[in-house]
Design a protein around this motif. Sequence first.
Motif, PDB file in Angstrom:
ATOM      1  N   ILE A 177       0.758  -1.566  -0.327  1.00 54.82           N
ATOM      2  CA  ILE A 177       0.430  -0.242   0.061  1.00 54.82           C
ATOM      3  C   ILE A 177       0.905   1.240  -0.376  1.00 54.82           C
ATOM      4  O   ILE A 177       0.610   2.217  -0.902  1.00 54.82           O
ATOM      5  N   MET A 178       1.861   1.300   0.477  1.00 59.63           N
ATOM      6  CA  MET A 178       2.986   2.557   0.899  1.00 59.63           C
ATOM      7  C   MET A 178       3.392   2.367  -0.426  1.00 59.63           C
ATOM      8  O   MET A 178       4.010   3.633  -0.793  1.00 59.63           O
ATOM      9  N   LEU A 179       3.943   1.624  -1.140  1.00 60.49           N
ATOM     10  CA  LEU A 179       4.939   2.036  -2.880  1.00 60.49           C
ATOM     11  C   LEU A 179       3.692   2.731  -3.164  1.00 60.49           C
ATOM     12  O   LEU A 179       4.084   3.210  -4.070  1.00 60.49           O
ATOM     13  N   VAL A 180       2.257   1.776  -3.425  1.00 58.76           N
ATOM     14  CA  VAL A 180       1.662   2.755  -4.432  1.00 58.76           C
ATOM     15  C   VAL A 180       1.850   4.069  -4.250  1.00 58.76           C
ATOM     16  O   VAL A 180       1.462   5.020  -4.164  1.00 58.76           O
ATOM     17  N   ALA A 181       1.624   4.687  -2.071  1.00 57.33           N
ATOM     18  CA  ALA A 181       0.652   5.806  -2.233  1.00 57.33           C
ATOM     19  C   ALA A 181       2.116   6.686  -2.954  1.00 57.33           C
ATOM     20  O   ALA A 181       1.823   7.451  -2.957  1.00 57.33           O
ATOM     21  N   SER A 182       3.656   6.056  -2.550  1.00 57.45           N
ATOM     22  CA  SER A 182       4.574   6.751  -2.987  1.00 57.45           C
ATOM     23  C   SER A 182       4.829   7.000  -4.920  1.00 57.45           C
ATOM     24  O   SER A 182       5.210   8.333  -5.007  1.00 57.45           O
ATOM     25  N   VAL A 183       3.982   6.509  -5.401  1.00 57.32           N
ATOM     26  CA  VAL A 183       4.425   6.637  -6.548  1.00 57.32           C
ATOM     27  C   VAL A 183       2.776   7.614  -7.002  1.00 57.32           C
ATOM     28  O   VAL A 183       2.856   8.277  -7.701  1.00 57.32           O
ATOM     29  N   ILE A 184       1.254   7.204  -5.843  1.00 59.26           N
ATOM     30  CA  ILE A 184       0.308   8.043  -6.206  1.00 59.26           C
ATOM     31  C   ILE A 184       0.651   9.615  -6.307  1.00 59.26           C
ATOM     32  O   ILE A 184       0.763  10.705  -6.557  1.00 59.26           O
ATOM     33  N   VAL A 194      -4.131  12.697  -1.575  1.00 56.24           N
ATOM     34  CA  VAL A 194      -4.657  10.767  -1.837  1.00 56.24           C
ATOM     35  C   VAL A 194      -3.061  10.058  -1.303  1.00 56.24           C
ATOM     36  O   VAL A 194      -3.777   9.528  -1.232  1.00 56.24           O
ATOM     37  N   GLY A 195      -1.840  10.587  -1.726  1.00 56.56           N
ATOM     38  CA  GLY A 195      -0.836   9.959  -1.633  1.00 56.56           C
ATOM     39  C   GLY A 195      -0.185   9.946  -0.607  1.00 56.56           C
ATOM     40  O   GLY A 195       0.312   8.666  -0.323  1.00 56.56           O
ATOM     41  N   LEU A 196       0.024  10.842   0.449  1.00 56.81           N
ATOM     42  CA  LEU A 196      -0.302  11.201   1.498  1.00 56.81           C
ATOM     43  C   LEU A 196      -0.929  10.058   2.508  1.00 56.81           C
ATOM     44  O   LEU A 196      -0.694   9.666   3.626  1.00 56.81           O
ATOM     45  N   ALA A 197      -2.553  10.293   2.097  1.00 50.96           N
ATOM     46  CA  ALA A 197      -3.636   9.605   2.872  1.00 50.96           C
ATOM     47  C   ALA A 197      -3.495   8.560   2.806  1.00 50.96           C
ATOM     48  O   ALA A 197      -3.503   7.222   3.930  1.00 50.96           O
ATOM     49  N   LEU A 198      -2.889   7.355   1.371  1.00 50.99           N
ATOM     50  CA  LEU A 198      -2.520   5.952   1.737  1.00 50.99           C
ATOM     51  C   LEU A 198      -1.132   5.507   2.144  1.00 50.99           C
ATOM     52  O   LEU A 198      -1.958   4.675   2.834  1.00 50.99           O
ATOM     53  N   GLY A 199      -0.411   6.638   2.866  1.00 53.24           N
ATOM     54  CA  GLY A 199       0.716   6.309   2.787  1.00 53.24           C
ATOM     55  C   GLY A 199       0.363   5.694   4.541  1.00 53.24           C
ATOM     56  O   GLY A 199       0.957   4.790   5.401  1.00 53.24           O
ATOM     57  N   VAL A 200      -0.210   7.274   4.781  1.00 52.00           N
ATOM     58  CA  VAL A 200      -0.807   6.721   6.011  1.00 52.00           C
ATOM     59  C   VAL A 200      -1.993   5.455   6.009  1.00 52.00           C
ATOM     60  O   VAL A 200      -1.621   5.158   7.234  1.00 52.00           O
ATOM     61  N   VAL A 201      -2.479   5.470   5.034  1.00 53.80           N
ATOM     62  CA  VAL A 201      -3.437   3.396   5.584  1.00 53.80           C
ATOM     63  C   VAL A 201      -2.850   2.661   5.676  1.00 53.80           C
ATOM     64  O   VAL A 201      -2.964   1.252   6.495  1.00 53.80           O
ATOM     65  N   GLY A 202      -1.649   2.822   4.734  1.00 57.96           N
ATOM     66  CA  GLY A 202      -0.272   1.222   4.720  1.00 57.96           C
ATOM     67  C   GLY A 202       0.152   0.848   5.969  1.00 57.96           C
ATOM     68  O   GLY A 202      -0.200  -0.023   6.668  1.00 57.96           O
ATOM     69  N   ALA A 203       0.460   2.013   6.768  1.00 59.93           N
ATOM     70  CA  ALA A 203       1.191   2.267   8.329  1.00 59.93           C
ATOM     71  C   ALA A 203      -0.091   1.466   8.554  1.00 59.93           C
ATOM     72  O   ALA A 203       0.700   0.832   9.112  1.00 59.93           O
ATOM     73  N   LEU A 204      -1.371   2.027   9.512  1.00 56.78           N
ATOM     74  CA  LEU A 204      -1.983   1.539   9.916  1.00 56.78           C
ATOM     75  C   LEU A 204      -2.044  -0.090   9.280  1.00 56.78           C
ATOM     76  O   LEU A 204      -3.052  -0.637   9.900  1.00 56.78           O
ATOM     77  N   ALA A 205      -2.353  -0.012   8.078  1.00 57.79           N
ATOM     78  CA  ALA A 205      -3.418  -1.308   7.790  1.00 57.79           C
ATOM     79  C   ALA A 205      -1.911  -3.168   8.223  1.00 57.79           C
ATOM     80  O   ALA A 205      -2.212  -3.317   8.545  1.00 57.79           O
ATOM     81  N   TRP A 206      -0.642  -2.137   8.192  1.00 58.67           N
ATOM     82  CA  TRP A 206       0.457  -3.259   8.466  1.00 58.67           C
ATOM     83  C   TRP A 206       0.114  -2.829  10.061  1.00 58.67           C
ATOM     84  O   TRP A 206      -0.053  -3.882  10.737  1.00 58.67           O
ATOM     85  N   TYR A 207      -0.006  -2.335  11.337  1.00 62.80           N
ATOM     86  CA  TYR A 207       0.433  -1.992  12.168  1.00 62.80           C
ATOM     87  C   TYR A 207      -1.164  -3.123  12.870  1.00 62.80           C
ATOM     88  O   TYR A 207      -0.792  -3.767  13.703  1.00 62.80           O
TER      89      TYR A 207
END
Length: 70
Positions: free
Chosen positions: A18-25, A40-53
């Motif tokens: 998720i964080m890789l897709v976020a960084s591309v976006i 949107v990319g920044l928000a997806l980065g947060v979503v990726g970290a939250l999903a991992w946790y």
Amino acid sequence: MHEDSHGHSVAAWVGVGIMLVASVIGSWGVVFSPDWLLYVGLALGVVGALAWYLLDKAGMGDPHQQAAEH
């Protein structure tokens, strides 16, 4: 012998994916200048970290680390 899995778990793969897709976006947002795409990319980065946790806490993290904690 110490064995380290280096994060080879479902939680790690999903979070990093998720964080890789976020960084591309987010990068597209910086290069092509639509501000909303950057956010949107920044928000997806947060979503990726939250999903991992959350996946790690749900038991899909590193099994060696979970055994050491209990």
